[in-house]
Structure formats: C-alpha cells, structure tokens
Design a protein around this motif. Sequence first.
Motif, PDB file in Angstrom:
ATOM      1  N   GLY A   1       0.828  -1.197   0.000  1.00  0.00           N
ATOM      2  CA  GLY A   1       0.000   0.000   0.000  1.00  0.00           C
ATOM      3  C   GLY A   1       0.868   1.254   0.000  1.00  0.00           C
ATOM      4  O   GLY A   1       2.104   1.175   0.019  1.00  0.00           O
ATOM      5  N   LEU A   2       0.218   2.410  -0.019  1.00  0.00           N
ATOM      6  CA  LEU A   2       0.917   3.685  -0.003  1.00  0.00           C
ATOM      7  C   LEU A   2       0.575   4.440   1.272  1.00  0.00           C
ATOM      8  O   LEU A   2      -0.568   4.418   1.725  1.00  0.00           O
ATOM      9  CB  LEU A   2       0.512   4.528  -1.222  1.00  0.00           C
ATOM     10  N   ASP A   3       1.585   5.133   1.850  1.00  0.00           N
ATOM     11  CA  ASP A   3       1.313   5.958   3.026  1.00  0.00           C
ATOM     12  C   ASP A   3       0.836   7.339   2.577  1.00  0.00           C
ATOM     13  O   ASP A   3       0.651   7.593   1.379  1.00  0.00           O
ATOM     14  CB  ASP A   3       2.532   6.033   3.955  1.00  0.00           C
ATOM     15  N   LYS A   4       0.633   8.252   3.519  1.00  0.00           N
ATOM     16  CA  LYS A   4       0.102   9.592   3.195  1.00  0.00           C
ATOM     17  C   LYS A   4       1.008  10.395   2.275  1.00  0.00           C
ATOM     18  O   LYS A   4       0.556  11.248   1.532  1.00  0.00           O
ATOM     19  CB  LYS A   4      -0.142  10.373   4.486  1.00  0.00           C
ATOM     20  N   GLU A   5       2.310  10.112   2.326  1.00  0.00           N
ATOM     21  CA  GLU A   5       3.261  10.820   1.461  1.00  0.00           C
ATOM     22  C   GLU A   5       3.430  10.145   0.105  1.00  0.00           C
ATOM     23  O   GLU A   5       4.231  10.571  -0.720  1.00  0.00           O
ATOM     24  CB  GLU A   5       4.633  10.935   2.148  1.00  0.00           C
ATOM     25  N   GLY A   6       2.745   9.020  -0.121  1.00  0.00           N
ATOM     26  CA  GLY A   6       2.851   8.314  -1.394  1.00  0.00           C
ATOM     27  C   GLY A   6       3.989   7.306  -1.447  1.00  0.00           C
ATOM     28  O   GLY A   6       4.283   6.766  -2.503  1.00  0.00           O
ATOM     29  N   LYS A   7       4.643   7.050  -0.292  1.00  0.00           N
ATOM     30  CA  LYS A   7       5.732   6.061  -0.255  1.00  0.00           C
ATOM     31  C   LYS A   7       5.136   4.665  -0.067  1.00  0.00           C
ATOM     32  O   LYS A   7       4.168   4.475   0.654  1.00  0.00           O
ATOM     33  CB  LYS A   7       6.695   6.377   0.894  1.00  0.00           C
ATOM     34  N   ARG A   8       5.753   3.705  -0.733  1.00  0.00           N
ATOM     35  CA  ARG A   8       5.293   2.321  -0.691  1.00  0.00           C
ATOM     36  C   ARG A   8       5.580   1.706   0.681  1.00  0.00           C
ATOM     37  O   ARG A   8       6.684   1.811   1.200  1.00  0.00           O
ATOM     38  CB  ARG A   8       6.022   1.537  -1.783  1.00  0.00           C
ATOM     39  N   ILE A   9       4.572   1.083   1.270  1.00  0.00           N
ATOM     40  CA  ILE A   9       4.726   0.369   2.544  1.00  0.00           C
ATOM     41  C   ILE A   9       5.040  -1.086   2.201  1.00  0.00           C
ATOM     42  O   ILE A   9       4.252  -1.743   1.521  1.00  0.00           O
ATOM     43  CB  ILE A   9       3.439   0.445   3.388  1.00  0.00           C
ATOM     44  N   PRO A  10       6.206  -1.611   2.653  1.00  0.00           N
ATOM     45  CA  PRO A  10       6.571  -2.980   2.295  1.00  0.00           C
ATOM     46  C   PRO A  10       5.605  -4.015   2.883  1.00  0.00           C
ATOM     47  O   PRO A  10       5.031  -3.798   3.942  1.00  0.00           O
ATOM     48  CB  PRO A  10       7.980  -3.152   2.865  1.00  0.00           C
ATOM     49  N   MET A  11       5.445  -5.107   2.160  1.00  0.00           N
ATOM     50  CA  MET A  11       4.570  -6.204   2.601  1.00  0.00           C
ATOM     51  C   MET A  11       5.265  -6.992   3.714  1.00  0.00           C
ATOM     52  O   MET A  11       6.485  -7.114   3.727  1.00  0.00           O
ATOM     53  CB  MET A  11       4.255  -7.119   1.422  1.00  0.00           C
TER      54      MET A  11
END
Length: 106
Positions: free
Chosen positions: A57-67
């Motif tokens: 998914g993406l956090d509020k800043e648009g950075k990818r959250i690793p699985m």
Amino acid sequence: MPKTTALKSIKSLVPLLDRVLVQRVKAEAKTAGGIFLPESSVKELNEAKVLAVGPGGLDKEGKRIPMSVGEGDKVLIPQYGGSPVKVGEEEYSLFRDHELLAKIKE
C-alpha cells in the motif's frame, strides 16, 4: 454468500496494493493411525500458503509500505473474511496484508 470469481489460471491473478493471495491448507482426512475421517468431522485449518503478494500500500506521502509476507510463506488467516476466488475446483482467498494474523516459521 460471497460472490466468487472464476478464472482459467491462478497465475493470471496479480494482487494489487497490499493484497495477498493465499490458498488454505487442507486438513488431513486420515489420522496418524490410518483411520479415514468423515468429511463432516474434518475442520478447516486457519493455515494458508501465500501464492502472490501485491507491491504494498501507499502511506500519506505516497511512499510504498513494504509487505510483511512473501510468496511461499505460511500464514495464519482469520477464520472468516477475505475475498474468495475459485479456479476450476480449487479455492483461493485474497486478504489485505494487515488482516493476516501471523507468519508461521518452520
């Protein structure tokens, strides 16, 4: 009853965002002593094998959250929930990464 999606091949299904494609591990229909159990007494296990994972998914800043899991991992899934997917006679489920209960280390 949840609606299922029919596909010709499970390889054609690529999870999006933080979704995880799993297949529930089937319980043994035979005891250690060799006695076959009736289908009604064999409970579904909450253990599943991860077949595919989305990119995260993406956090509020648009950075990818690793699985938290990867292909081939064994996981503990909730008894209910997920989105069912049926391919031929095989059944699979899609869960969000945060819905998985635990990763099973062997």
